[in-house]
Motif scaffolding. Structure first.
Motif, PDB file in Angstrom:
ATOM      1  N   GLN A  47       0.854  -1.184   0.000  1.00  0.00           N
ATOM      2  CA  GLN A  47       0.000   0.000   0.000  1.00  0.00           C
ATOM      3  C   GLN A  47       0.888   1.230   0.000  1.00  0.00           C
ATOM      4  O   GLN A  47       1.946   1.252   0.635  1.00  0.00           O
ATOM      5  N   ASP A  48       0.403   2.283  -0.693  1.00  0.00           N
ATOM      6  CA  ASP A  48       1.141   3.541  -0.668  1.00  0.00           C
ATOM      7  C   ASP A  48       0.751   4.336   0.580  1.00  0.00           C
ATOM      8  O   ASP A  48       0.022   3.847   1.446  1.00  0.00           O
ATOM      9  N   ASP A  49       1.223   5.585   0.656  1.00  0.00           N
ATOM     10  CA  ASP A  49       1.013   6.407   1.847  1.00  0.00           C
ATOM     11  C   ASP A  49      -0.453   6.701   2.158  1.00  0.00           C
ATOM     12  O   ASP A  49      -0.812   6.947   3.303  1.00  0.00           O
ATOM     13  N   ILE A  50      -1.300   6.664   1.115  1.00  0.00           N
ATOM     14  CA  ILE A  50      -2.718   6.954   1.362  1.00  0.00           C
ATOM     15  C   ILE A  50      -3.585   5.694   1.334  1.00  0.00           C
ATOM     16  O   ILE A  50      -4.800   5.764   1.257  1.00  0.00           O
ATOM     17  N   GLY A  51      -2.934   4.529   1.374  1.00  0.00           N
ATOM     18  CA  GLY A  51      -3.666   3.277   1.479  1.00  0.00           C
ATOM     19  C   GLY A  51      -4.067   2.629   0.167  1.00  0.00           C
ATOM     20  O   GLY A  51      -4.778   1.627   0.171  1.00  0.00           O
ATOM     21  N   GLN A  52      -3.628   3.193  -0.942  1.00  0.00           N
ATOM     22  CA  GLN A  52      -3.944   2.598  -2.241  1.00  0.00           C
ATOM     23  C   GLN A  52      -3.063   1.372  -2.489  1.00  0.00           C
ATOM     24  O   GLN A  52      -1.874   1.374  -2.144  1.00  0.00           O
ATOM     25  N   PRO A  53      -3.625   0.321  -3.098  1.00  0.00           N
ATOM     26  CA  PRO A  53      -2.815  -0.868  -3.365  1.00  0.00           C
ATOM     27  C   PRO A  53      -1.732  -0.573  -4.409  1.00  0.00           C
ATOM     28  O   PRO A  53      -1.967   0.169  -5.366  1.00  0.00           O
ATOM     29  N   THR A  54      -0.563  -1.122  -4.181  1.00  0.00           N
ATOM     30  CA  THR A  54       0.553  -0.973  -5.114  1.00  0.00           C
ATOM     31  C   THR A  54       1.220  -2.331  -5.314  1.00  0.00           C
ATOM     32  O   THR A  54       1.016  -3.257  -4.526  1.00  0.00           O
TER      33      THR A  54
END
Length: 105
Positions: free
Chosen positions: A19-26
């Motif tokens: 997850q990135d810093d804002i919680g989006q899957p990566t």
């Protein structure tokens, strides 16, 4: 082939979900292992894809025997990235694993 002929350092990476810093899957490529290897370029093939001519190089990378490398992974020799298309372990002697690869351009 003995270990002295493995004169290149190859990095094997795997795709890892996070997850990135804002919680989006990566998904990012993370290093699984760095190994000594023998890299042989086998041939190059020119093809036309989407109206543009492209070149595809094929290579064989021989590493010490491993069972945790898969075709979902990538191999890197310096800045050259390889798509692993086949993993061929030496099951008889457990001396090496050959990775059949394509150069990603």
């Amino acid at each position: 082939m003995d270990s002295r002929s493995r004169n290149r350092r190859v990095v094997i990476k795997q795709l890892v979900a996070g997850q990135d810093d804002i919680g989006q899957p990566t998904q990012v490529w993370e290093t699984l292992v760095t190994v000594q290897a023998n890299v042989r370029y086998l041939n190059g093939v020119e093809t036309i894809k989407g109206g543009a001519e492209t070149a595809t190089g094929k290579a064989s990378i021989r590493i010490a025997y491993r069972t945790n490398v898969t075709t979902a992974m990538r191999a890197y020799l310096g800045s050259t990235e390889f798509r692993i298309t086949a993993v061929l372990p030496d099951e008889a002697n457990k001396m090496h694993t050959d990775l059949t690869c394509e150069v990603i351009t």
